[in-house]
Scaffold this motif. Sequence first.
Motif, short mmCIF file in Angstrom:
data_model
loop_
_atom_site.label_atom_id
_atom_site.label_comp_id
_atom_site.label_asym_id
_atom_site.label_seq_id
_atom_site.Cartn_x
_atom_site.Cartn_y
_atom_site.Cartn_z
N ILE A 236 0.86 -1.18 0.00
CA ILE A 236 0.00 0.00 0.00
C ILE A 236 0.89 1.23 0.00
O ILE A 236 1.77 1.37 0.85
N VAL A 237 0.66 2.09 -0.99
CA VAL A 237 1.46 3.31 -1.14
C VAL A 237 0.72 4.45 -0.43
O VAL A 237 -0.37 4.83 -0.84
N LEU B 280 3.27 9.83 -2.26
CA LEU B 280 4.02 9.87 -3.50
C LEU B 280 4.85 11.16 -3.55
O LEU B 280 4.32 12.24 -3.26
N PRO B 281 6.11 11.09 -3.89
CA PRO B 281 6.91 12.31 -4.04
C PRO B 281 6.26 13.26 -5.04
O PRO B 281 5.83 12.87 -6.12
N GLY B 282 6.17 14.53 -4.62
CA GLY B 282 5.54 15.53 -5.47
C GLY B 282 4.09 15.80 -5.10
O GLY B 282 3.53 16.82 -5.49
N PHE B 283 3.48 14.89 -4.31
CA PHE B 283 2.10 15.10 -3.86
C PHE B 283 2.15 15.53 -2.39
O PHE B 283 2.75 14.85 -1.56
N VAL B 284 1.50 16.62 -2.10
CA VAL B 284 1.54 17.18 -0.75
C VAL B 284 0.61 16.39 0.17
O VAL B 284 -0.60 16.29 -0.08
N GLY B 285 1.16 15.81 1.22
CA GLY B 285 0.36 15.07 2.19
C GLY B 285 0.16 13.63 1.81
O GLY B 285 0.68 13.12 0.81
N LEU C 202 -1.84 10.33 0.48
CA LEU C 202 -2.75 10.13 -0.65
C LEU C 202 -4.17 9.95 -0.14
O LEU C 202 -4.42 9.11 0.74
N PRO C 203 -5.15 10.69 -0.69
CA PRO C 203 -6.54 10.56 -0.25
C PRO C 203 -7.28 9.43 -0.97
O PRO C 203 -8.50 9.47 -1.13
N PHE C 204 -6.55 8.46 -1.44
CA PHE C 204 -7.13 7.30 -2.11
C PHE C 204 -6.22 6.12 -1.83
O PHE C 204 -5.07 6.27 -1.40
N THR C 205 -6.71 4.91 -2.07
CA THR C 205 -5.93 3.71 -1.81
C THR C 205 -5.21 3.28 -3.07
O THR C 205 -5.83 2.96 -4.09
N LEU C 206 -3.88 3.28 -2.99
CA LEU C 206 -3.03 2.85 -4.10
C LEU C 206 -2.21 1.65 -3.66
O LEU C 206 -1.54 1.70 -2.63
N GLU C 207 -2.26 0.60 -4.45
CA GLU C 207 -1.49 -0.62 -4.16
C GLU C 207 -0.62 -0.96 -5.36
O GLU C 207 -1.05 -0.81 -6.51
N THR C 208 0.59 -1.39 -5.11
CA THR C 208 1.46 -1.88 -6.17
C THR C 208 1.93 -3.28 -5.82
O THR C 208 1.89 -3.71 -4.66
N GLY C 209 2.39 -4.01 -6.82
CA GLY C 209 2.90 -5.35 -6.58
C GLY C 209 3.32 -6.00 -7.89
O GLY C 209 3.06 -5.48 -8.97
N VAL D 52 10.82 8.06 -5.78
CA VAL D 52 9.58 7.60 -6.41
C VAL D 52 9.57 6.08 -6.50
O VAL D 52 8.58 5.42 -6.20
N ARG D 53 10.69 5.52 -6.91
CA ARG D 53 10.78 4.06 -7.02
C ARG D 53 10.63 3.39 -5.66
O ARG D 53 10.02 2.33 -5.54
N GLU D 54 11.18 4.02 -4.64
CA GLU D 54 11.02 3.46 -3.30
C GLU D 54 9.56 3.53 -2.87
O GLU D 54 9.04 2.58 -2.26
N ALA D 55 8.88 4.64 -3.19
CA ALA D 55 7.47 4.77 -2.82
C ALA D 55 6.61 3.73 -3.53
O ALA D 55 5.66 3.19 -2.94
N LEU D 56 6.95 3.42 -4.78
CA LEU D 56 6.19 2.44 -5.56
C LEU D 56 6.64 1.01 -5.29
O LEU D 56 6.06 0.07 -5.83
N HIS D 57 7.67 0.86 -4.46
CA HIS D 57 8.22 -0.45 -4.10
C HIS D 57 8.79 -1.18 -5.31
O HIS D 57 8.59 -2.39 -5.50
N ILE D 58 9.53 -0.43 -6.14
CA ILE D 58 10.26 -1.03 -7.24
C ILE D 58 11.52 -1.67 -6.66
O ILE D 58 12.19 -1.07 -5.82
N PRO D 59 11.89 -2.88 -7.06
CA PRO D 59 13.06 -3.54 -6.47
C PRO D 59 14.33 -2.75 -6.68
O PRO D 59 14.51 -2.07 -7.70
N GLU D 60 15.23 -2.86 -5.72
CA GLU D 60 16.48 -2.11 -5.78
C GLU D 60 17.31 -2.47 -7.00
O GLU D 60 18.12 -1.67 -7.46
N GLU D 61 17.11 -3.67 -7.54
CA GLU D 61 17.86 -4.08 -8.72
C GLU D 61 17.61 -3.16 -9.91
O GLU D 61 18.36 -3.16 -10.88
#
Length: 501
Positions: A41-42, A45-50, A52-59, A355-364
């Motif tokens: 659950i994100v 997001l960088p660039g968005f103040v505060g 997120l007022p919605f549910t965002l999931e990545t995987g 941004v990649r860390e927020a979206l949980h993109i792998p470090e690779e």
Amino acid sequence: MKPLSQSHLQRWNLFNQFSRPVFFCVFLLVVSSEVIESQFIVKTLPGFVGDLPFTLETGYIGIGESDDVQWIYYFVESEGNPENDPLMLWLTAGPGCSGLSTLVSEIGPVIFNNANSTVEKPMLEMNSNRWTQVANILYVDQPAGTGFSYATTPKAYKTNDTLSAMQVYQFLKKWLVDHPKFLNNPFFLGGDSYNGILVPMILQEIYNGNEVGEETQINIKGYILGNPLTDIRGDYNSRIPFAHNVALLSDEIYESTKQNCHGEYLNVNPNNSLCMQDLQVVDKCLERINKEYILDPLCDTSNTLKNSHLFKRVLKSLDNTSMTNWLLPRVQRQRCRVYHEDNPLINIWANRKDVREALHIPEEYDGIKWVKCNESLTFDYGKEAISYTNNVPSTVVYHKHLTYKNCRALIFSGDHDMLVSHLGTVNWIESLNLLVVNYWRPWYLDNQVAGYTMKYSTRDYNLTFATVKGGGHIVRLYKPKQCSRMFMRWLVDDPLYIFTS
């Protein structure tokens, strides 16, 4: 070592550059990244103040017998009633265009705040025309090599229309198994541009799976397509009649070309000298026209990519705008919109570490560039493909099969798009031999004509066709409010032609 991804042409060929021992290490490292299939659950997001007022999931979800294809998804819950609102899987243009771009620059919950953004600090704001107000929307980077999706073997990077359709179906079933609370939600499949080829094929997979008793039963209700490539030959051949209709070709040029080429402008006999001469005249008239949106200038830049659509034998166009153009005075750059890079801020934003860390993109992935559309997954008509092969030149027959299902369809076209013109779309719709329920009539928004619409039906199938007045190829980039309202009204089965202020 890093997972093989989209940022280089023929990324899968990098395997061939390694010696056998190094290749083995790379393979092990990439395979080890399969543990990232967890859901995240994100919150910010960088660039968005505060928050997120919605549910965002990545995987990530593994595709194939050995999960050798790894697709990342971005899921946004409806802001209305997520337990009951429709679930839609949206496929972004392409092939090879990232769903992340749709999430943050088209129909998703946020867009870039251009007025307050800088190159160093792109800013996001809520999208007033987001489709997630009324639907749960699942975005995905597909096929492998798109966005942050990748494969673990060189062979898995090579794909085609048939395989892609099967993979999307497999992905959807796996996602629903992981998210069982959405199994009973009405399901819609949506896409635009090249996905006019894929969407009908995927729908056929879904209906077939339901009918043979697949364990995961999908509550399919319909599909949505914007300016969809559907029949390569027919869509290409509609360009010249379209150009004539909008006064880009004179009556004399058009009639001569039509007569000498017999209405066939894609598969031309090179010995037909009269036709070839006429096509040279046509090319001269249209070579400096922006095919995606005929009213916009054609933007020449040193960073230009060729058009990503396969049927480019004669008519060419430019797709990318560079950051140099983006940094021009606002009044000047407003008129330099182009298909693949309407806002280059997304390239800067998506390649930031935070941004990649927020979206949980792998470090690779650190150090591997994200691009909106992977050029190695695109191709020209008649030329050998790099890693994606168009093996289904027409999906009209799939639409025909769908007319025997309990199914709703919304097909819409920007009426200033010459790439996949509304004329070609109307032609294949009419070839389905549906009954006309409502003849051509205007539909409205804010007391103005927003476009024109027709409705067709047969058995338990109905299809709404709509033009969006003043829209280009990716219509939502040009007329976001009109597209949003059209989607919302169609979703609840409100006739588009009913006048609303």
